[in-house]
Design an enzyme around this catalytic site. Structure first.
Site, PDB file in Angstrom:
ATOM      1  N   HIS A  18      28.569  36.934  41.258  1.00 42.94           N
ATOM      2  CA  HIS A  18      28.856  37.875  42.351  1.00 42.94           C
ATOM      3  C   HIS A  18      27.599  38.122  43.192  1.00 42.94           C
ATOM      4  O   HIS A  18      27.660  38.170  44.422  1.00 42.94           O
ATOM      5  CB  HIS A  18      29.305  39.231  41.784  1.00 42.94           C
ATOM      6  N   LYS A  42      44.826  44.751  36.455  1.00 44.65           N
ATOM      7  CA  LYS A  42      43.957  43.910  35.618  1.00 44.65           C
ATOM      8  C   LYS A  42      43.474  44.650  34.362  1.00 44.65           C
ATOM      9  O   LYS A  42      42.755  44.055  33.557  1.00 44.65           O
ATOM     10  CB  LYS A  42      42.736  43.446  36.418  1.00 44.65           C
ATOM     11  N   ARG A  91      34.715  29.252  42.991  1.00 48.86           N
ATOM     12  CA  ARG A  91      34.064  28.519  41.909  1.00 48.86           C
ATOM     13  C   ARG A  91      34.650  27.133  41.784  1.00 48.86           C
ATOM     14  O   ARG A  91      34.000  26.136  41.978  1.00 48.86           O
ATOM     15  CB  ARG A  91      34.235  29.282  40.585  1.00 48.86           C
TER      16      ARG A  91
HETATM   17  P1  ADP Z   1      39.168  39.860  41.945  1.00 49.96           P
HETATM   18  O1  ADP Z   1      39.871  40.638  40.877  1.00 49.96           O
HETATM   19  O2  ADP Z   1      39.421  40.361  43.329  1.00 49.96           O
HETATM   20  O3  ADP Z   1      39.318  38.362  41.826  1.00 49.96           O
HETATM   21  P2  ADP Z   1      36.479  39.508  40.903  1.00 49.96           P
HETATM   22  O4  ADP Z   1      35.461  40.578  40.651  1.00 49.96           O
HETATM   23  O5  ADP Z   1      36.973  38.770  39.701  1.00 49.96           O
HETATM   24  O6  ADP Z   1      37.630  40.227  41.690  1.00 49.96           O
HETATM   25  O7  ADP Z   1      35.908  38.443  41.929  1.00 49.96           O
HETATM   26  C1  ADP Z   1      35.567  38.799  43.241  1.00 49.96           C
HETATM   27  C2  ADP Z   1      35.275  37.550  44.053  1.00 49.96           C
HETATM   28  O8  ADP Z   1      34.099  36.917  43.561  1.00 49.96           O
HETATM   29  C3  ADP Z   1      36.365  36.467  44.002  1.00 49.96           C
HETATM   30  O9  ADP Z   1      36.418  35.827  45.259  1.00 49.96           O
HETATM   31  C4  ADP Z   1      35.855  35.504  42.964  1.00 49.96           C
HETATM   32  O10 ADP Z   1      36.361  34.195  43.176  1.00 49.96           O
HETATM   33  C5  ADP Z   1      34.368  35.569  43.241  1.00 49.96           C
HETATM   34  N1  ADP Z   1      33.563  35.183  42.087  1.00 49.96           N
HETATM   35  C6  ADP Z   1      33.562  35.718  40.855  1.00 49.96           C
HETATM   36  N2  ADP Z   1      32.680  35.096  40.045  1.00 49.96           N
HETATM   37  C7  ADP Z   1      32.100  34.122  40.805  1.00 49.96           C
HETATM   38  C8  ADP Z   1      31.119  33.106  40.564  1.00 49.96           C
HETATM   39  N3  ADP Z   1      30.567  32.950  39.359  1.00 49.96           N
HETATM   40  N4  ADP Z   1      30.790  32.300  41.588  1.00 49.96           N
HETATM   41  C9  ADP Z   1      31.377  32.433  42.794  1.00 49.96           C
HETATM   42  N5  ADP Z   1      32.302  33.349  43.091  1.00 49.96           N
HETATM   43  C10 ADP Z   1      32.671  34.190  42.115  1.00 49.96           C
END
Ligand code: ADP
Length: 158
Positions: A18, A42, A91
């Site tokens: 993030h 979630k 990712r």
């Molecule tokens: P959500 O529940 O909205 O998916 P997340 O916190 O899981 O929230 O993810 C927020 C955003 O960050 C999403 O677009 C996700 O694909 C991206 N993201 C999460 N981890 C990574 C990572 N390791 N590399 C790139 N993008 C990421």
């Protein structure tokens, strides 16, 4: 005029992946508002206030980044912030289907708002909040996967 993007997510907890997305986003816009979503569907491990606190601590020294909690529609948050874009991270191909649907839906709701995707550093492509939670719960070391400020919030660390 300053360009602002909103970066929405659950951040349960915020990971190095993030952070990398935010730093890349800062090369494109002047300010990023990180929108920490309630996301009860979630069933997050950390409550909304704690997830917000973690994000704020991580970016405490970055004046161009702000974090807010939101429970309503993302497009409304974007409008309230004066944002021109939604920032998301990709990712792998497995992220695409969900991201595509969300971007298309948000475009329907707010046609002038652009969704922008950035790809995290290769060594973070396997990093997900879900695995961080599971590894920490089972006593594994996640110190290379989360920013240092997040570590004290996680179980079984240090
Ligand atoms: P959500 O529940 O909205 O998916 P997340 O916190 O899981 O929230 O993810 C927020 C955003 O960050 C999403 O677009 C996700 O694909 C991206 N993201 C999460 N981890 C990574 C990572 N390791 N590399 C790139 N993008 C990421």
């Amino acid at each position: 005029m300053k360009r602002i993007a909103v970066y929405p997510g659950t951040f349960d907890p915020i990971s190095q992946g993030h952070v990398d997305v935010v730093l890349r986003g800062l090369r494109l816009v002047d300010r990023i508002v990180i929108g920490v979503a309630e996301n009860t569907a979630k069933a997050p491990m950390f409550d909304l206030a704690t997830r917000l606190e973690m994000v704020r601590r991580v970016f405490a020294d970055q004046p161009r980044v702000e974090a807010v909690a939101f429970t309503g529609l993302l497009v409304e948050l974007a409008q309230d912030c004066g944002a021109c874009a939604i920032l998301r991270g990709l990712r792998a191909a497995s992220d695409f289907e969900y991201e595509f649907q969300m971007a298309t839906m948000n475009r329907r709701l707010s046609p002038e708002l652009e969704t922008v995707f950035v790809m995290a550093r290769e060594d973070y492509t396997f990093v997900s909040s879900r695995f961080i939670r599971e590894i920490a719960r089972m006593g594994g070391d996640v110190s290379s996967l989360v920013p240092p400020a997040v570590l004290p919030f996680l179980p079984n660390q240090g």
